[in-house]
Design an enzyme around this catalytic site. Structure first.
Site, PDB file in Angstrom:
ATOM      1  N   TYR A  60       0.852  -1.155  -0.051  1.00 21.11           N
ATOM      2  CA  TYR A  60       0.171  -0.014  -0.155  1.00 21.11           C
ATOM      3  C   TYR A  60       0.977   1.229   0.020  1.00 21.11           C
ATOM      4  O   TYR A  60       1.820   1.228   0.875  1.00 21.11           O
ATOM      5  CB  TYR A  60      -0.877  -0.061   1.196  1.00 21.11           C
ATOM      6  CG  TYR A  60      -1.841   1.340   1.371  1.00 21.11           C
ATOM      7  CD1 TYR A  60      -3.006   1.509   0.882  1.00 21.11           C
ATOM      8  CD2 TYR A  60      -0.967   2.210   1.876  1.00 21.11           C
ATOM      9  CE1 TYR A  60      -3.665   2.431   0.876  1.00 21.11           C
ATOM     10  CE2 TYR A  60      -1.958   3.457   2.096  1.00 21.11           C
ATOM     11  CZ  TYR A  60      -3.010   3.755   1.574  1.00 21.11           C
ATOM     12  OH  TYR A  60      -3.825   4.717   1.615  1.00 21.11           O
TER      13      TYR A  60
ATOM     14  N   GLU B 213      -3.333   7.326  -4.466  1.00 21.06           N
ATOM     15  CA  GLU B 213      -3.205   6.173  -3.640  1.00 21.06           C
ATOM     16  C   GLU B 213      -3.028   5.051  -4.609  1.00 21.06           C
ATOM     17  O   GLU B 213      -3.722   4.956  -5.492  1.00 21.06           O
ATOM     18  CB  GLU B 213      -4.241   5.947  -2.724  1.00 21.06           C
ATOM     19  CG  GLU B 213      -4.090   4.652  -2.013  1.00 21.06           C
ATOM     20  CD  GLU B 213      -5.727   4.396  -1.217  1.00 21.06           C
ATOM     21  OE1 GLU B 213      -5.975   4.734  -0.007  1.00 21.06           O
ATOM     22  OE2 GLU B 213      -6.680   3.751  -1.972  1.00 21.06           O
TER      23      GLU B 213
END
Ligand code: GDP
Ligand code: MN
Length: 376
Positions: A101, A185
């Site tokens: 992530y 993201e």
């Protein structure tokens, strides 16, 4: 404004971040053709501006073009957390060895940007962040210094990401800066079984204040725009939907805000507010009323105007014109004060509409509007 995954993916590609081959389809037949071009197999992904598509059944594997067509047919039209799926992205499937992530986000409380990264990426990242916060690295990024290779190395090692991710971390920062984003993201950023680093999913939030520079994403966000907000914006008015019963119209942001407080203090909740601004004409008042009255949650309307540049007689004429054209069905409490207030009150008094009442103070007007909202 949030971008769709396929738009984020396009930005990543433009900035040299490796992504799987993929194309967008809006029909099952088109999905079949794309799967064929991708070599037969495809991941079919709902394009909606919300996360958690995987868990909602919006990301599915298809083993051949016929299956891609069938899967696209099932996903198109699906409702994912209130978002209707109108397009799907078909991506070449990859063999995932590890999921990471990474994101950069404007942290308003800290007044700066933050890099957030974890070696435990994927669909359970929220769970990881909640139960094992030490597995998620949070590193402040100075906007002026940005993310250099050295800074990216620091982020990668804090999160336990492999050194091959450094280049992606640097480029992702460039996406944020050049595309006027408040958030970028990638979840998951993957290491494939063959050792390649790929951005498999992307989220980008573009700063609404930079829309003039980012016109490629459209003048407004068709998926998220409230229809009444859009109608108000078209007429140059600021309208915001809230969740109560009293519609609020005022002139000037300060007066509108304090009106909301006074309504709340009277035990009612504002349903919305509409700022007709400083130079409100009769037309603006009529437009504003028609926007407010078309909200079914509204039980009563409070018009609170302090005449300055906006003279109260113009507002009163607007109200009279509006109640005649929009067919008033809900009670209206009007408080006019300031410039030409007496003339404004007289105009309303002469018209004597059964659903229009006047009050002389803001508190009195709010109390009456709250009362009416509870009784109708
Ligand atoms: P989200 O649920 O909305 O975040 O959608 P994602 O695009 O992140 O997909 C959800 C999950 O599907 C990912 O975390 C991956 O585990 C899986 N996934 C997506 N694309 C692929 C792929 O090409 N191959 C494999 N094996 N899994 C994939
Ligand atoms: Mn994801």
């Amino acid at each position: 404004m949030d971008l769709y995954e396929h738009q984020a993916r396009q930005l990543f590609e433009e900035h040299g971040i490796p992504v799987p081959r993929a194309e967008v389809a809006d029909s099952p037949q088109q999905a079949r053709g794309i799967a064929r071009r991708l070599g037969g197999r495809a991941v079919v992904k709902a394009q909606v501006k919300t996360g958690g598509r995987g868990k909602a059944g919006g990301v599915r594997f298809a083993a051949d073009p016929a299956a891609a067509e069938l899967t696209a047919r099932q996903i198109l039209g699906m409702d994912i957390k209130g978002h209707r799926v109108r397009t799907v992205l078909l991506a070449e499937p990859v063999d995932i060895a590890e999921e990471f992530y990474v994101s950069y986000v404007l942290d308003r409380t800290a007044g700066g940007f933050l890099a957030i990264a974890s070696a435990q990426g994927g669909m359970e990242i929220e769970e990881v962040a909640a139960t094992r916060p030490q597995a998620v690295a949070r590193i402040p990024v100075d906007r002026a210094e940005g993310v250099t290779s050295a800074k990216a190395g620091e982020i990668a090692s804090a999160a336990g990401l492999p050194p091959q991710t450094v280049d992606v971390l640097v480029r992702l920062w460039q996406v944020l800066v050049r595309e006027d984003a408040l958030l970028v993201e990638v979840n998951p950023l993957v290491r494939t079984a063959q050792g390649r680093i790929l951005a498999l999913d992307g989220k980008v939030t573009v700063d609404d204040n930079a829309r003039f520079r980012q016109a490629r994403w459209g003048a407004r966000d068709e998926e998220h725009q409230d229809p009444l907000e859009a109608a108000a914006a078209e007429r140059g008015l600021t309208y915001v939907r809230l969740d109560g019963q009293v519609g609020v119209i005022g002139n000037g942001a300060g007066l509108v805000m304090s009106t909301l407080d006074v309504v709340a203090g009277c035990g009612a909740r504002p349903a919305n507010f509409l700022d007709i601004g400083g130079g409100a004409s009769a037309q603006v008042m009529a437009d504003g009323l028609s926007v407010i009255l078309s909200d079914p949650a509204v039980k009563s309307v409070l018009v609170n105007v302090f005449g300055g540049i906006t003279a109260c007689d113009a507002v009163a004429e607007g109200i009279v014109a509006a109640v005649d054209t929009v067919r008033l069905t809900k009670p209206l409490v009007v408080r006019l004060d300031g410039n030409n207030a007496a003339r404004g009150r007289a105009i309303l008094g002469e018209r004597a509409h059964p659903l229009v009442e006047q009050a002389t103070t803001m508190d009195g007007a709010a109390r009456r509007a709250a009362e009416l909202a509870h009784t109708v």
